[in-house]
Design an enzyme around this catalytic site. Structure first.
Site, mmCIF file in Angstrom:
data_model
loop_
_atom_site.group_PDB
_atom_site.id
_atom_site.type_symbol
_atom_site.label_atom_id
_atom_site.label_comp_id
_atom_site.label_asym_id
_atom_site.label_seq_id
_atom_site.Cartn_x
_atom_site.Cartn_y
_atom_site.Cartn_z
ATOM 1 N N GLU A 160 0.799 -1.243 0.000
ATOM 2 C CA GLU A 160 0.000 0.000 0.000
ATOM 3 C C GLU A 160 0.827 1.286 0.000
ATOM 4 O OE1 GLU A 160 -2.835 -0.376 3.208
ATOM 5 O OE2 GLU A 160 -3.795 -2.107 2.286
ATOM 6 N N ASN B 76 2.136 -5.241 -3.047
ATOM 7 C CA ASN B 76 0.724 -5.541 -2.775
ATOM 8 C C ASN B 76 -0.059 -4.247 -2.539
ATOM 9 O OD1 ASN B 76 -1.199 -7.777 -2.108
ATOM 10 N ND2 ASN B 76 -1.226 -6.865 -0.060
ATOM 11 N N HIS C 273 -10.445 -6.444 -2.483
ATOM 12 C CA HIS C 273 -11.566 -6.276 -1.549
ATOM 13 C C HIS C 273 -12.682 -5.630 -2.368
ATOM 14 C CE1 HIS C 273 -9.074 -7.412 1.804
ATOM 15 N NE2 HIS C 273 -8.178 -6.515 1.473
ATOM 16 N N GLU D 36 -6.111 -10.868 -1.301
ATOM 17 C CA GLU D 36 -6.945 -10.680 -0.093
ATOM 18 C C GLU D 36 -8.421 -10.678 -0.479
ATOM 19 O OE1 GLU D 36 -5.633 -7.226 2.147
ATOM 20 O OE2 GLU D 36 -3.528 -7.691 1.816
ATOM 21 N N ASP E 133 -12.177 -10.770 -0.933
ATOM 22 C CA ASP E 133 -13.485 -10.924 -0.309
ATOM 23 C C ASP E 133 -14.478 -10.169 -1.178
ATOM 24 O OD1 ASP E 133 -12.673 -8.323 0.698
ATOM 25 O OD2 ASP E 133 -12.260 -9.177 2.662
HETATM 26 C C1 XIL Z 1 -6.427 -6.361 8.132
HETATM 27 C C2 XIL Z 1 -6.778 -7.540 9.027
HETATM 28 O O1 XIL Z 1 -7.652 -8.394 8.327
HETATM 29 C C3 XIL Z 1 -7.423 -7.053 10.310
HETATM 30 O O2 XIL Z 1 -7.588 -8.136 11.216
HETATM 31 C C4 XIL Z 1 -6.567 -5.968 10.949
HETATM 32 O O3 XIL Z 1 -7.263 -5.439 12.058
HETATM 33 C C5 XIL Z 1 -6.270 -4.861 9.969
HETATM 34 O O4 XIL Z 1 -5.650 -5.413 8.817
HETATM 35 N N1 XIL Z 1 -4.996 -4.644 3.595
HETATM 36 C C6 XIL Z 1 -3.998 -5.473 4.061
HETATM 37 C C7 XIL Z 1 -4.274 -6.377 5.190
HETATM 38 O O5 XIL Z 1 -2.910 -5.533 3.453
HETATM 39 O O6 XIL Z 1 -3.136 -6.611 5.978
HETATM 40 C C8 XIL Z 1 -5.405 -5.865 6.039
HETATM 41 O O7 XIL Z 1 -5.691 -6.831 7.036
HETATM 42 C C9 XIL Z 1 -6.605 -5.548 5.197
HETATM 43 C C10 XIL Z 1 -6.290 -4.481 4.189
#
Ligand code: XIL
Length: 342
Positions: free
Chosen positions: A150, A191, A227, A256, A258
């Protein structure tokens, strides 16, 4: 691969406690790329159902939080390996690969880093030491890393994170150099989120990483966090993003995943129809992923096992059901669809 749903339509699978499709065959057995999941240590250690589903279905684990700087180095120089090691050792014993997430990020930093007062050299030392100590510790057991997470804003500029403030724009390059130095065999990823649809941001990331590669710096792939939600972005935008990243010769990790059913955070009814839409949406993404050449398919990782475990409700304060399993660890239509399209 085709599979048969035992009951095609039920009125909300979670509530009726009915199995809508058979999940006795592991997802990873049906895919020709790794199928990963983010593991949260609390349910992994305390909930046998969670642990069983995670172990049976997935063949790659990303620690949801246990590899972040605040977990691994809560105090300067005092690395805490125990929890992460337990997960890594379990994974080795069950043939899972581990995706290391994440070395350099602006969030989940320990206070000693956010309040660190040192000169440029001291910052560089802290930065390099964190990267290399973590990689060295897991060398041979963790084959891939999210080196930087990020680092870009939505408008394509570099995020003014603490790392950029203290180390300058070149920190991304140096993070990858230090990582490759520590483990030349590891796969190294950048990422980020919203690269699925934000073309401005994606263009900047690709231009930046292309430039580093031209300088001989090893970068193997890009993690598209993904996401996403059933209404946004369009699957065709995701297809375009996948093609774009591949056209720059980066492996693609859907890192990641979802699929929110409530991006806008409204009062919703979790109906069967909603879960069917979610399933259709997921199916389209996975079909698009299958279209990219094999050598670029690093894998797809879901950001949690079941709707009970998702980060979204707590983090964003909204009702949501974004994952493959429902709150009782029964497979949802999204799971059934995934099996159909894999
Ligand atoms: C999130 C986790 O899922 C949570 O449990 C935590 O509180 C915050 O981080 N981007 C990322 C992940 O790269 O590491 C994040 O994970 C979600 C967004």
């Amino acid at each position: 691969m085709m599979m048969v749903c035992i009951l095609a339509i039920v009125g909300g699978c979670a509530k009726d406690n009915q199995l809508i499709c058979d999940d006795s065959q592991p997802l990873y057995d049906q895919a020709d790329f790794p199928i990963g999941v983010a593991i949260a240590l609390a349910p992994f250690d305390n909930n046998p159902t969670y642990r069983a589903v995670a172990t049976q279905q997935f063949n790659r684990f990303t620690a949801e939080n246990a590899f972040k700087a605040e977990s691994l180095q809560p105090i300067q120089g005092l690395f805490q390996w125990e929890a992460a090691d337990a997960l890594v050792n379990f994974s080795a014993g069950t043939n899972k690969s581990i995706h290391g997430h994440t070395l350099i990020w602006h969030q989940q930093l320990p206070a000693w880093i956010t309040t660190f007062e040192g000169d440029a050299e001291a910052w560089e030392q802290l930065f390099k030491t964190h990267i290399q100590t973590v990689i060295n510790h897991f060398k041979g057991r963790v084959a891939a890393w999210d080196v930087v997470n990020e680092a870009f804003n939505e408008d394509g500029t570099l995020r003014n994170s603490i790392w950029r403030q203290k180390l300058g724009d070149g920190y991304i390059a140096r993070a990858f150099v230090y990582a490759a130095e520590a483990d030349p065999d590891a796969l190294l990823f950048y990422n980020d989120f919203n690269l699925e649809f934000n073309i401005t941001k994606r263009n900047s990331v690709l231009a930046h990483l292309d430039n580093l590669r031209k300088r001989g710096i090893k970068i193997d792939g890009i993690g598209l966090q993904m996401h996403v939600g059933i209404d946004y972005p369009e699957p065709s935008q995701i297809a375009e993003a996948l093609r774009h990243v591949v056209s720059h010769s980066f492996r693609v990790h859907i890192s990641e995943l979802d699929v929110s059913v409530n991006l806008l955070g409204r009062a919703i009814e979790p109906t069967a129809a909603l879960f069917e839409r979610q399933a259709d949406y997921l199916g389209k993404i996975v079909l698009h992923y299958k279209q990219i050449p094999k050598q670029y398919q690093y894998g797809i990782t879901f950001w949690g096992v079941s709707d009970r475990d998702s980060w979204i409700p707590a983090y964003f304060g909204r009702e949501d059901y974004p994952l493959l399993y429902d709150e009782s660890y029964l497979p949802k239509p999204a799971y059934c669809k995934l099996v159909d399209v894999l």
